[in-house]
Design an enzyme around this catalytic site. Sequence first.
Site, PDB file in Angstrom:
ATOM      1  N   GLU A 151       9.144  29.781  -8.266  1.00  0.00           N
ATOM      2  CA  GLU A 151       9.121  30.479  -7.391  1.00  0.00           C
ATOM      3  C   GLU A 151      10.583  30.501  -5.783  1.00  0.00           C
ATOM      4  OE1 GLU A 151       6.242  34.028  -7.399  1.00  0.00           O
ATOM      5  OE2 GLU A 151       5.892  32.828  -5.402  1.00  0.00           O
ATOM      6  N   TYR A 161      14.097  38.813  -6.503  1.00  0.00           N
ATOM      7  CA  TYR A 161      12.937  37.699  -6.812  1.00  0.00           C
ATOM      8  C   TYR A 161      13.133  37.263  -7.871  1.00  0.00           C
ATOM      9  CZ  TYR A 161       8.471  35.991  -8.732  1.00  0.00           C
ATOM     10  OH  TYR A 161       7.504  35.538  -8.930  1.00  0.00           O
TER      11      TYR A 161
END
Length: 405
Positions: free
Chosen positions: A201, A113
């Site tokens: 993101e 991530y």
Amino acid sequence: MKIHEYQARELLAKFGVPVTASVLAHSGEEAAEAFDRLRGDHGIKMAVVKAQVHAGGRGKGGGVKLVKSAEEARAVATHMLSKPLVTPQTGPEGVPVKKVLVAEAVDIAKEYYLGIAVDRSKGCPVLIASSEGGVEIETVAEENPEAILREPIHPTEGLQPYQARKVAYRLGMAGKQVGQATQIMAQLAKLFLACDASLAEINPLVVTPATETHPAEGRVLAIDAKMNFDDNGLFRHEDLKALADPAEENPAERRASAHGLSYIKLDGNIGCLVNGAGLAMATMDLIKLHGAEPANFLDVGGSASEEAVTEAFRIILDDPHVEGVLVNIFGGIMKCDIIARAVVSAAEHVGFQVPLVVRLEGTNVEQARQILQRAKAQLPTMQVGTDLTDAAKKITTGVKAVDVA
Ligand code: ADP
Ligand code: MG
């Protein structure tokens, strides 16, 4: 403002972040063509068909599917486009799917991530990274908080190379991946600052497996992207503004924002009309405390006109779940008489079929009371709340009384 994954990928590519090849499609036919094009241009053998909606968790909801042929891409895309997509982030009724992205499928050795958000307590953007990729970062934060790395980003100096290297090593990257990953972090930070983003993101950021037949692998790639931008910065970015997709927004929220109102639809039964975000939050809390649920958050702000406030009532009363309306105004810059006039105008044009409780204090409150008093005949369901608790009690018992009757 939110954008779609396919748009976020274009932005990433523009900033030099490696993404997998992909083509947007609006129908099964176009998805099949997209697969063939990716095979011709990039020699792909497999692709993923991905629903393009402003909601995450698509993988869990059947919005990301692996396909091995153009025929399969056609069938999967046709099915995906035929019904609303329900994911953990959409609510049970789901969201319509109008476009799908056909993207090259890659073998994955490891998912990470990588994201940048605004850290309000530090007052600067923060780079967030975790070796638990592919999972919602909120879940990691709850279950395994020490797996999350955070690096503050200096608002003018940007992310420093040593910070990116530190994160790459802590993620467990080695060899040539360190250079690729630090480059991606640096570019993501540049994008974030240059675009006035509020969230950027990459989840997952993947490393492809190096094998004997593919020694060049071990590449670091973005295979999903999510970006939000600060509405207050959009005037500086005509190109980003053009990426907005009004079809993805709740129609009532769109209507409200066109009138300069902050409105968020919720699941409860009490419509609220309040001025100021803090008072709106407190009002929602009190409604809950007295046993009902707010149907919306609505801050009419300080400078809304009588027309805008009347529109606010229309939006509230159009919601079939609304069984009662609570007006809670602390008149300061917003004058109570404007609210009172809007109540009367809404009564004339729409009509309050449900209980209405009005609590007004502050600027021009006497005028407001007189306006409401004069219009009493048009407002048979209206009660006056003397303070916040009294108003919350009156609306919740009013709604319960109607339920019993
Ligand atoms: P969402 O975050 O909405 O669930 P993602 O694009 O992150 O959607 O996809 C979910 C999962 O599907 C990823 O974590 C990854 O495991 C897999 N996936 C997505 N795109 C690809 C791809 N191009 N190649 C291989 N696997 C993929
Ligand atoms: Mg994802």
